[in-house]
Design an enzyme around this catalytic site. Structure first.
Site, PDB file in Angstrom:
ATOM      1  N   THR A 160     -43.865  13.152 -16.691  1.00  0.00           N
ATOM      2  CA  THR A 160     -44.214  14.559 -16.857  1.00  0.00           C
ATOM      3  C   THR A 160     -43.270  15.500 -16.114  1.00  0.00           C
ATOM      4  O   THR A 160     -43.557  16.690 -15.993  1.00  0.00           O
ATOM      5  CB  THR A 160     -45.655  14.803 -16.367  1.00  0.00           C
ATOM      6  N   SER A 161     -42.158  14.973 -15.621  1.00  0.00           N
ATOM      7  CA  SER A 161     -41.168  15.796 -14.907  1.00  0.00           C
ATOM      8  C   SER A 161     -39.879  15.823 -15.715  1.00  0.00           C
ATOM      9  O   SER A 161     -38.840  15.313 -15.311  1.00  0.00           O
ATOM     10  CB  SER A 161     -40.925  15.233 -13.505  1.00  0.00           C
ATOM     11  N   LYS A 162     -39.980  16.438 -16.906  1.00  0.00           N
ATOM     12  CA  LYS A 162     -38.907  16.337 -17.884  1.00  0.00           C
ATOM     13  C   LYS A 162     -38.548  17.700 -18.460  1.00  0.00           C
ATOM     14  O   LYS A 162     -39.421  18.562 -18.615  1.00  0.00           O
ATOM     15  CB  LYS A 162     -39.334  15.401 -19.023  1.00  0.00           C
ATOM     16  N   CYS A 187     -34.808  10.386 -23.430  1.00  0.00           N
ATOM     17  CA  CYS A 187     -36.243  10.124 -23.342  1.00  0.00           C
ATOM     18  C   CYS A 187     -36.739   9.842 -24.745  1.00  0.00           C
ATOM     19  O   CYS A 187     -36.794  10.746 -25.587  1.00  0.00           O
ATOM     20  CB  CYS A 187     -36.996  11.308 -22.741  1.00  0.00           C
ATOM     21  N   LYS A 191     -33.118   0.982 -16.586  1.00  0.00           N
ATOM     22  CA  LYS A 191     -34.514   0.683 -16.327  1.00  0.00           C
ATOM     23  C   LYS A 191     -34.635  -0.769 -15.875  1.00  0.00           C
ATOM     24  O   LYS A 191     -33.788  -1.610 -16.200  1.00  0.00           O
ATOM     25  CB  LYS A 191     -35.374   0.896 -17.575  1.00  0.00           C
ATOM     26  N   SER A 204     -39.978   3.370 -14.118  1.00  0.00           N
ATOM     27  CA  SER A 204     -39.174   4.554 -14.402  1.00  0.00           C
ATOM     28  C   SER A 204     -39.152   5.438 -13.168  1.00  0.00           C
ATOM     29  O   SER A 204     -40.211   5.725 -12.597  1.00  0.00           O
ATOM     30  CB  SER A 204     -39.765   5.313 -15.597  1.00  0.00           C
ATOM     31  N   MET A 210     -41.845   3.618 -21.706  1.00  0.00           N
ATOM     32  CA  MET A 210     -40.855   4.600 -22.109  1.00  0.00           C
ATOM     33  C   MET A 210     -40.398   4.276 -23.529  1.00  0.00           C
ATOM     34  O   MET A 210     -40.204   3.107 -23.876  1.00  0.00           O
ATOM     35  CB  MET A 210     -39.646   4.571 -21.158  1.00  0.00           C
TER      36      MET A 210
END
Length: 392
Positions: A67-69, A103, A273, A304, A313
């Site tokens: 959620t930090s995108k 993403c 990853k 991640s 992901m």
């Protein structure tokens, strides 16, 4: 005298099991329309990073890697493409944005945003049916095709498609990742489908290191003391475990040629990853849903930005599907070692199916595309605000 806040047109969207702040390139302040420190400073402030409290209370971020995108989109001038898609993974506790990869989850929202925000020629959008949106993924220089449902000339967001890791159903968006292998090198940078990874303090263990969707290092769960059915709390609350995974990731990145020195891994958190695989086994997902081992081909858990992901992901799912299609990889072996063009794997939130077809040419493996279904939805649209002194 403190400068007042400035406002920037933006849309807050969910794509797959992620969400982020979407911008049209032309709507960003002029100083942020080119890559550089000013763009990063503005986007960091939008998200609320760096936040030593790890909460993102003063920004749009959700204090997790999912959620930090941030996403920047523009009309593409590249032949046979509709929109250029640039993705920025924002660190939570550091003043850093990682631009090194894509993403896959937010890819599901790119086509919808592009249509709704005038980035796609009207002639390419049917009144009713499916709009085929050709996306140029700028971070990795790859083509992605999004099949976006359209009703009465507008994006259809509601529907009955259920995606594990997302609470409510929505319309299905099929995504095709074309030629998903890394364009700058071989799909297997070491030339092997399985390598021995020597990591001081941990030992020697088998690893499949693949460039497909996103550079990913796969290890066997049993080799690192896990069973492959773990949920987030089993790993994210264990500092020594997280340190071990980061060490594995750094040594794998070095062996893949992504970094030249181990110290560089700290500044490249988004890629590669690190994931671990295991044969199919029943477990209880984070929602309480019972996952029957007979309904899946294998279990996969992936990290991640230094934490175990709550689901999977999208780009790592491409890597999973691709590796599963290639005989002898750890992913393929965990799934039974048979030839396959699709795989259903268990992750912490449930299951996911991804398809990929692999062929061998001149001794090297190639995959033309990987396919999966996601969903996307606009959560809020309007303007984000940030203090004006950020532009100084």
């Amino acid at each position: 005298m403190f400068k007042p806040q400035i406002k920037i047109p933006a849309t807050y969207m969910r794509g797959g099991t992620s969400k982020g702040v979407f911008f049209r390139l032309q709507d960003l302040p002029e100083v942020a329309q080119q890559p550089g420190d000013m763009r990063d400073a503005i986007l960091l402030r939008v998200i609320g990073s760096p936040d030593p409290y790890g909460k993102h209370t003063d920004g749009m971020g959700g204090a997790t890697s999912s959620t930090s995108k941030t996403v920047i989109l523009s009309k593409s001038d590249k032949a046979e493409h509709d929109v250029d898609y640039l993705f920025g993974q924002v660190a939570i506790d550091k003043p850093f944005i990682d631009w090194s990869g894509n993403c896959g989850n937010l890819t599901a929202a790119v086509g919808a945003f592009a249509i709704s925000n005038g980035l796609v020629d009207a002639a390419r959008i049917p009144q009713n049916g499916i709009a085929t949106i050709r996306i140029w993924q700028v971070n990795i220089c790859k083509t992605i095709i999004a099949h976006v449902p359209i009703t009465n000339g507008e994006v259809q967001e509601t529907g009955d498609f259920e995606l594990d890791g997302v609470t409510f159903p929505a319309a299905e968006v099929q995504i095709e990742f074309m030629d998903p292998a890394d364009g700058e090198g071989d799909m297997f940078p070491t030339g092997n489908v399985v390598d021995t990874l020597d990591v001081p303090g941990i030992g020697s263990l088998k690893a499949t290191m693949i460039n497909a969707g996103i550079p990913t290092i796969f290890v066997n769960a049993a080799d690192i003391g896990y069973c492959g059915t773990e949920l987030q709390e089993a790993i994210n609350g264990d500092g020594s475990a997280l340190d071990k995974f980061e060490k594995l990731r750094a040594y794998g990145a070095l062996k893949m040629g992504l970094i030249q020195d181990l110290a560089e891994a700290a500044a490249r958190q988004h890629t590669p990853k690190i994931a671990f695989v295991a044969p199919p086994q029943s477990y209880t997902a984070s929602s309480g849903k019972q996952i029957d081992g007979n309904d899946i081909d294998l279990n996969v858990r992936a990290l991640s930005m230094g934490k175990l992901h709550h689901a999977m992901m999208g780009t790592a799912a491409v890597a999973i599907g691709t590796a599963a299609a290639i005989p002898g990889t750890l992913v393929n072996l965990a799934a039974g070692g048979t030839e396959r063009e699709a795989v259903r794997f268990g992750h912490p939130s449930g299951t996911l199916r991804v398809g990929a077809a692999a062929t061998q040419q001149d001794g090297k493996w190639q995959v033309t595309k990987a396919i999966m279904s996601r969903s996307a939805r606009v959560l809020m649209e309007g303007n984000v605000r940030i203090p004006g002194d950020i532009l100084e």
